[in-house]
Design a protein around this motif. Structure first.
Motif, short mmCIF file in Angstrom:
data_model
loop_
_atom_site.label_atom_id
_atom_site.label_comp_id
_atom_site.label_asym_id
_atom_site.label_seq_id
_atom_site.Cartn_x
_atom_site.Cartn_y
_atom_site.Cartn_z
N ILE A 198 -7.80 13.47 27.36
CA ILE A 198 -6.64 14.64 27.37
C ILE A 198 -6.90 15.40 26.53
CG2 ILE A 198 -4.15 15.38 27.25
CD1 ILE A 198 -3.42 12.21 27.45
N SER A 199 -6.84 16.81 26.95
CA SER A 199 -7.39 17.76 26.11
C SER A 199 -5.99 18.69 25.86
CB SER A 199 -8.46 18.64 26.84
OG SER A 199 -8.77 20.03 25.89
N THR A 200 -5.97 19.09 24.38
CA THR A 200 -4.56 19.94 24.04
C THR A 200 -5.00 21.09 23.21
OG1 THR A 200 -2.61 19.94 23.19
CG2 THR A 200 -4.14 18.58 22.15
N ILE B 294 -9.28 18.16 21.23
CA ILE B 294 -8.46 19.49 20.76
C ILE B 294 -9.39 20.50 20.99
CG2 ILE B 294 -7.44 20.65 18.69
CD1 ILE B 294 -7.80 16.68 18.85
N SER B 295 -8.89 21.56 21.55
CA SER B 295 -9.57 22.83 21.75
C SER B 295 -9.65 23.67 20.35
CB SER B 295 -8.84 23.70 22.81
OG SER B 295 -9.04 23.01 24.13
N LEU B 296 -10.39 23.60 19.77
CA LEU B 296 -10.50 24.22 18.21
C LEU B 296 -10.76 25.54 18.40
CD1 LEU B 296 -9.91 23.73 15.27
CD2 LEU B 296 -12.62 23.09 15.43
N HIS B 297 -12.13 26.15 18.96
CA HIS B 297 -12.55 27.28 19.16
C HIS B 297 -12.62 28.24 18.09
CE1 HIS B 297 -12.45 25.83 23.25
NE2 HIS B 297 -11.22 26.10 23.44
N ALA B 298 -11.99 27.97 16.97
CA ALA B 298 -12.09 28.79 15.55
C ALA B 298 -11.60 27.91 14.31
CB ALA B 298 -11.26 29.95 15.90
N1 SAH Z 1 -4.85 23.52 27.42
C1 SAH Z 1 -5.70 22.44 27.41
C2 SAH Z 1 -6.47 21.89 28.65
C3 SAH Z 1 -6.91 22.92 29.53
S1 SAH Z 1 -8.08 24.10 29.04
C4 SAH Z 1 -6.40 22.68 26.14
O1 SAH Z 1 -6.41 24.09 25.86
O2 SAH Z 1 -7.23 21.96 25.58
C5 SAH Z 1 -9.69 22.86 28.92
C6 SAH Z 1 -10.84 23.54 28.00
O3 SAH Z 1 -11.42 24.45 28.74
C7 SAH Z 1 -10.39 24.10 26.85
O4 SAH Z 1 -11.00 23.71 25.66
C8 SAH Z 1 -10.45 25.60 27.01
O5 SAH Z 1 -10.33 26.21 25.90
C9 SAH Z 1 -11.64 25.40 27.77
N2 SAH Z 1 -11.93 26.94 28.31
C10 SAH Z 1 -10.99 27.98 28.87
N3 SAH Z 1 -11.60 28.92 29.39
C11 SAH Z 1 -12.87 28.68 29.49
C12 SAH Z 1 -14.10 29.31 29.95
N4 SAH Z 1 -13.72 30.54 30.35
N5 SAH Z 1 -15.29 28.79 29.66
C13 SAH Z 1 -15.41 27.51 29.21
N6 SAH Z 1 -14.21 26.73 28.85
C14 SAH Z 1 -13.05 27.27 28.81
#
Ligand code: SAH
Length: 343
Positions: A191-193, A214-218
């Motif tokens: 599960i990704s949040t 976990i979607s960290l990204h920063a």
């Molecule tokens: N809402 C949850 C799960 C859905 S998004 C979350 O945020 O984790 C799944 C993953 O895809 C997240 O890490 C998200 O940031 C990433 N994601 C979103 N847009 C993207 C893109 N254009 N290219 C690659 N990954 C992306």
């Protein structure tokens, strides 16, 4: 009205008990639904006609109807499904060296508003029901059945924030995981949040073995808040407090997803900040090439810079993987296919 695919194994047992029937029949019913993967009640040949009729009125059969399929050169298949009320959702089948993996959606649209994400282009219309989540996996397994292949992994990483639809997602996963259901092992479910802290705390106490990503990204609040509005409600310190609580109660390694956005989060200082955040945590970071979305200004880090970033993390003692790019010749980014269809 609930569909038969909204019911857990225990629910089916209860329904049967309520009718004065032996609960072992639940096994037969689940076998038809999830092993034989039938497409109507009529096929349940060892269930009496009366019971089939009753069940079909109370818990009708439901299906997802497929509106579009895109197949990538690397075999990735993206399905666009239409739900009974006309809403559209996407699911993706990916082929990895370790097997087949399905990426499921949890909501119609998404309200989290991450700047780089195509799903957020369309606000959340509603949560998906349990059956709508289960049926995505079942549909994909039925497609694989044609080739005698087995779906081995589930990631709830499609459109939507799974922890914003917590109960339905957890119930759907329990059906997917159930030894009488789709039988996909807990450790093969992720599960990704984006970081909904109260739900992370709840999940920590759930006692399930699914992987948490976990979607960290920063790795600093200013940047993360500018990319992901959720960070304003739950900044990094709070997020990592909750994750430490999760780690203490569950003997599970955490996964962090990190999109590589050129010139934004792929700098040396970002490596330092990641290293600091991860101190004392059993975690690894998965670097994800960004699928460009034409509605925004973000670009993917070049391959050379991605490798540099990867090496630098490694040198700093951070466990790191670089995700293989999948389906980049189709509308692979979350929500892209759907967004393109709704235009
Ligand atoms: N809402 C949850 C799960 C859905 S998004 C979350 O945020 O984790 C799944 C993953 O895809 C997240 O890490 C998200 O940031 C990433 N994601 C979103 N847009 C993207 C893109 N254009 N290219 C690659 N990954 C992306």
């Amino acid at each position: 009205m609930a569909s038969i695919y909204d019911l857990s194994f225990q629910d089916v047992e209860e329904v049967l008990k309520g009718k004065g029937l032996k609960p072992f029949r639940a096994r037969q019913i689940f076998r038809w639904l999830y092993d034989k993967r039938i497409s109507s009640y009529e096929e349940m040949s060892d269930i009496s006609k009366d019971l089939r009729n009753e069940l079909s009125l109370e818990y009708p059969f439901s299906v997802l109807s497929v509106k579009d399929v895109q197949i990538s050169r690397d075999g990735t298949r993206k399905y666009l499904f239409e739900l009974s009320d006309g809403c559209l959702i996407e699911s993706v089948l990916m082929i990895f060296d370790y097997g087949y993996s399905a990426c499921l959606s949890s909501q119609v649209g998404c309200n989290m508003g991450c700047r780089f994400c195509a799903s957020g282009l369309l606000k959340k219309q509603r949560d998906l029901s349990v059956s709508e989540i289960v049926l995505q996996a079942l549909y994909i397994q039925k497609e694989l059945d044609k080739e005698d292949k087995r779906l081995g992994n589930i990631v709830v990483m499609g459109t939507g924030e799974p922890f914003d639809n917590y109960d339905n997602v957890m119930k759907a996963l329990s059906i997917i995981n159930d030894p009488f259901g789709l039988k996909i092992g807990s450790r093969h479910i992720s599960i990704s949040t984006c970081g909904l802290v109260p739900k992370i705390r709840r999940f920590a106490k759930e006692g399930v073995q699914y992987n948490l990503a976990i979607s960290l990204h920063a790795a600093n609040d200013e940047l993360r808040s500018s990319l992901m509005p959720v960070n304003r409600a739950y900044p990094l310190e709070e997020l990592f407090d909750a994750l430490r609580e999760y780690a203490a109660g569950n003997n599970r390694r955490l996964t962090f997803e990190y999109l590589l956005l050129a010139g934004i989060n792929d700098r040396e200082e970002d490596v330092k900040a990641i290293k600091k955040l991860f101190q004392g945590l059993d975690a690894y970071i998965n670097l994800i090439p960004y699928n460009e979305v034409k509605e925004n200004e973000f670009h993917s880090t070049s391959d050379a810079n991605a490798l540099r970033f990867y090496d630098l993390l490694k040198k700093n003692g951070v466990a790191v993987t670089l995700r293989q790019k999948k389906g980049d010749d189709i509308d692979a980014a979350c929500g892209q296919l759907r967004a393109n269809h709704m235009k």
